[in-house]
Design an enzyme around this catalytic site. Sequence first.
Site, PDB file in Angstrom:
ATOM      1  N   TYR A 198       0.847  -1.197   0.000  1.00 40.19           N
ATOM      2  CA  TYR A 198       0.000   0.000   0.000  1.00 40.19           C
ATOM      3  C   TYR A 198       0.876   1.238   0.000  1.00 40.19           C
ATOM      4  CZ  TYR A 198       1.131   0.535   4.979  1.00 40.19           C
ATOM      5  OH  TYR A 198       1.800   0.697   6.169  1.00 40.19           O
ATOM      6  N   CYS A 199       0.264   2.359  -0.388  1.00 42.98           N
ATOM      7  CA  CYS A 199       0.932   3.655  -0.306  1.00 42.98           C
ATOM      8  C   CYS A 199      -0.141   4.719  -0.061  1.00 42.98           C
ATOM      9  CB  CYS A 199       1.752   3.939  -1.570  1.00 42.98           C
ATOM     10  SG  CYS A 199       0.761   4.023  -3.073  1.00 42.98           S
ATOM     11  N   THR A 200       0.203   5.988  -0.240  1.00 45.77           N
ATOM     12  CA  THR A 200      -0.726   7.058   0.136  1.00 45.77           C
ATOM     13  C   THR A 200      -2.019   7.035  -0.677  1.00 45.77           C
ATOM     14  OG1 THR A 200       1.244   8.377   0.517  1.00 45.77           O
ATOM     15  CG2 THR A 200      -0.862   9.538   0.580  1.00 45.77           C
ATOM     16  N   ILE A 227      -4.157   4.598   1.160  1.00 43.55           N
ATOM     17  CA  ILE A 227      -4.691   4.855   2.500  1.00 43.55           C
ATOM     18  C   ILE A 227      -5.893   5.806   2.425  1.00 43.55           C
ATOM     19  CG2 ILE A 227      -4.133   5.832   4.768  1.00 43.55           C
ATOM     20  CD1 ILE A 227      -1.106   5.157   3.898  1.00 43.55           C
TER      21      ILE A 227
END
Length: 343
Positions: A198-200, A227
């Site tokens: 996952y990332c932003t 996120i």
Amino acid sequence: MQLYNKLSAKERAELIDSVGANRLTLSFYQYAKIGNPQIFRDHLYITWDNLDVLGRIYIAHEGINGQLSLPADRFNAFKTHLDSISFLKDIRLNVAVEQDNKSFLKLKVKVRDKIVADGLNDDTFDVTNIGVHLEAKQFNTFIEDENTVLVDMRNHYESEIGHFKNAVTPDVDTFRDSLDIIEDDLKSHKEDKNLVMYCTGGIRCEKASAYFKHKGFKNVYQLEGGIIEYTRQVKEQQLENKFLGQNFVFDDRRAERISDDVISNCHQCGSPFDSHTNCANEACHLLFIQCDACREKMDNCCSEDCKEISNLPYKEQKELRKGKGNSNQVFKKGRSENLKYKD
Ligand SMILES: [Zn+2]
Ligand SMILES: [Zn+2]
């Protein structure tokens, strides 16, 4: 605040009414072949400037990546414009959890080589062969599976103030560095483990998942919309939130709070704290975590040296900086020996 392209026109109208004259902060990206980024850039700039859009938008031959804010009552016009561009029609817009009228102060639309500085040579692998997208609910199930390795694809200063429970958070300054570290750590599990990342906002995982598949990982998954979208779905569907702390964002807000947990410490005194600041010495500008008490004591600076310099008259400061390269560390290393409590 929830606003996304699945809303009906009526729902959207109601929502915009309720926000009134406030600004909405949102982000989106799309990989797409853009023949002439400069012409596209000028077109966007003129149209969006008219709509009072502020923010930072990157355009490259490989696509577009934008973070911006706009007056809520201009949203419909903005959306109509996006829909008039073939590869942006019905694109998912990530809308910030916390709205802040000051998230961006200028409109900057820039042509770049890439929409994310990923340090990868895209000609060496198939960037379209990406991992499987997971929605929040599926993601929650996957990360409880003991066969899953959950990896945070962001940099150290981002994961430090907030990350998913049990995530591996590589201690890296760049995206490129994290790829090698992760591959090395997991090299004996390329086939038997689920690699979930996952990332932003999801954009970094688009490249990373294609890269890991190219490197032989068999079960590659990524959190769709990152996120930001996860948080929206968790609220909307009343799912369990498995993200701890704050989500670091690249605008003037610096972060948005996802859970009440404070998982990091002030880099100067060690007390629990999770907001970043930039050193007030213009020549330093180091990004670090500083609690309110230390901020007061240190005049917003990262060290005694910086405090001394930043308290000099501006002219003298400029004199000191002469001939030295511009050391702007806003979103760079965020590391310094002066910070006793930075791991
Ligand atoms: Zn402190
Ligand atoms: Zn400093």
